[in-house]
Enzyme design. Structure first.
Site, PDB file in Angstrom:
ATOM      1  N   SER A 156       0.809  -1.098   0.109  1.00 15.12           N
ATOM      2  CA  SER A 156       0.020  -0.004   0.000  1.00 15.12           C
ATOM      3  C   SER A 156       0.931   1.217  -0.156  1.00 15.12           C
ATOM      4  O   SER A 156       1.945   1.219   0.247  1.00 15.12           O
ATOM      5  CB  SER A 156      -0.816  -0.013   1.098  1.00 15.12           C
ATOM      6  OG  SER A 156      -1.257   1.352   1.384  1.00 15.12           O
ATOM      7  N   TYR A 169      -2.288  -0.702  10.624  1.00 11.10           N
ATOM      8  CA  TYR A 169      -2.268  -0.844   8.801  1.00 11.10           C
ATOM      9  C   TYR A 169      -0.842  -0.447   8.360  1.00 11.10           C
ATOM     10  O   TYR A 169      -0.479  -1.200   7.471  1.00 11.10           O
ATOM     11  CB  TYR A 169      -3.469  -0.256   8.228  1.00 11.10           C
ATOM     12  CG  TYR A 169      -3.728  -0.314   6.829  1.00 11.10           C
ATOM     13  CD1 TYR A 169      -4.306  -1.544   6.295  1.00 11.10           C
ATOM     14  CD2 TYR A 169      -3.191   0.451   5.985  1.00 11.10           C
ATOM     15  CE1 TYR A 169      -4.451  -1.968   4.992  1.00 11.10           C
ATOM     16  CE2 TYR A 169      -3.574   0.604   4.438  1.00 11.10           C
ATOM     17  CZ  TYR A 169      -4.237  -0.736   3.926  1.00 11.10           C
ATOM     18  OH  TYR A 169      -3.936  -1.139   2.683  1.00 11.10           O
TER      19      TYR A 169
END
Length: 287
Positions: A156, A169
Site C-alpha cells: 500500500s 495498517y
C-alpha cells in the site's frame, strides 16, 4: 496485453473474491493464465472464476484463510498436487484497522497482522519454495536460463508514510514492502521475481469492511463513513491496479507505486521524510 505473455501460466491470487484480487485474477486470465482464486469467502471466489471462464482461460476457486498457517500449508500442497507449481503468486488478501495505537487492542493487532503480514509470509514462503525447488530440479541452459516464476505482494502507499490514525495498517504494509525487497534479493539467483505493489486509495470494500477503533480519532462509524467518502471521491478502479500488476510481472519491477498519492508518498519518503512525519500528526477530521 498480448496473450503470449501468460499463455499456459498458472497464477495463484489470494483475496481474489473482490476488489484488487478479483481484478488481478481476471486480468491474468484475460492474458492467458489459468487462475487459482483463493478467498476466505468461497462463493465470492467462485464468482471470480465464473467471470474468468467467460472472459479468459478460467481456473479454480479455493476457500482459504491466509492467516491460518496450517490452512495455507494444505492449500499450497493441494495446488501443487492437483495442478502444479504456480508460475505467478499474488499475495493480495488484506484487511484494514483504523484508530490510534493506544486504542488498538491485541485482538485487532492479531487480525491485521495475521492477514496483511502473515498471509503474505505464508504465501511467499510456501509457493516461493515450490518455485525455487522447481528451478533447482531442472537442467539449466546458459543460452536459455529457466524462468523461476514471480511473486507479487500487494502492499500500500501506507507502506511509505506514517499516519497517527492507522498505525496497525501502516505497520503491516511497511513490513510487506521490506519483506518483498528482502525476498527479491534472495530469490534473484533462482530467476524468481518479487514485486511490491503499493496503491493509494482504490475503489474496493476494504474501507467498508474495515475495523474502526473507538478513541481519540472519533467514533468508529464516523471513521468508516469518512473513509468510504474518500474512496468514492478518489474513484480509482481496481482494474487500473491490475494493469500495473500485469506490467510489473512482465517487466520484473521491484516496487510499483500506483496512482497519484502512491507516487507522491513514495517520492516524499525518499526526498523529504520529515514532511511525512509532519503529515502523520494530522488527526482524522471530525464531523
Amino acid at each position: 496485453m498480448p496473450l503470449a505473455h501468460f499463455d499456459g501460466a498458472l497464477a495463484v491470487v489470494t483475496g481474489a473474491g473482490s476488489g484488487i484480487g478479483r481484478a488481478v485474477a481476471l486480468a491474468l486470465a484475460e492474458s492467458g493464465a489459468s487462475v487459482i482464486a483463493a478467498d476466505i469467502d468461497l462463493p465470492a471466489a467462485e464468482r471470480t472464476i465464473a467471470r474468468a471462464k467467460s472472459n479468459g482461460t478460467g481456473g479454480t476457486a479455493y476457500e482459504v484463510d491466509v492467516a491460518d498457517a496450517a490452512a495455507m500449508e494444505a492449500f499450497a500442497a493441494e495446488v501443487k498436487e492437483t495442478h502444479r507449481v504456480p508460475d505467478i503468486v499474488v499475495n493480495n488478501a488484506g484487511v484494514a484497522v483504523a484508530g490510534s495505537f493506544l486504542d488498538t487492542g491485541l485482538e485487532d493487532w492479531d487480525r491485521v497482522m495475521g492477514v496483511n503480514l502473515w498471509g503474505v509470509i505464508h504465501g511467499s514462503r510456501l509457493f516461493g519454495r515450490q518455485m525455487r525447488d522447481r528451478v533447482n530440479a531442472l537442467p539449466n541452459k546458459p543460452d536459455k536460463p529457466n524462468f523461476g516464476g514471480h511473486i507479487v505482494n500487494i502492499a500500500s502507499a501506507a507502506a511509505f508514510a506514517p499516519w497517527r490514525s492507522m498505525p496497525a495498517y501502516c505497520t503491516t504494509k511497511a513490513a510487506v514492502l521490506m519483506l518483498s525487497e528482502c525476498l527479491r534479493a534472495e530469490l534473484a539467483g533462482s530467476r524468481i521475481g518479487v514485486t511490491a505493489v503499493c496503491p493509494g486509495f482504490v475503489s474496493t470494500d476494504i474501507v467498508k469492511n474495515g475495523t474502526y477503533v473507538d478513541g481519540e480519532s472519533g467514533s468508529p462509524e464516523k471513521l468508516r463513513q469518512r473513509g468510504q467518502k474518500a474512496v468514492r471521491l478518489r474513484n480509482y478502479p481496481p482494474e487500473k491496479v491490475a494493469e500495473r500488476v500485469v506490467h510489473a510481472i512482465i517487466k520484473n519491477r521491484p516496487v510499483v507505486p500506483v496512482n497519484f498519492e502512491g507516487h507522491l508518498l513514495h517520492v516524499l519518503s525518499r526526498v523529504s521524510p520529515a514532511s511525512l512525519r509532519l503529515l502523520a500528526r494530522i488527526p482524522a477530521p471530525q464531523g
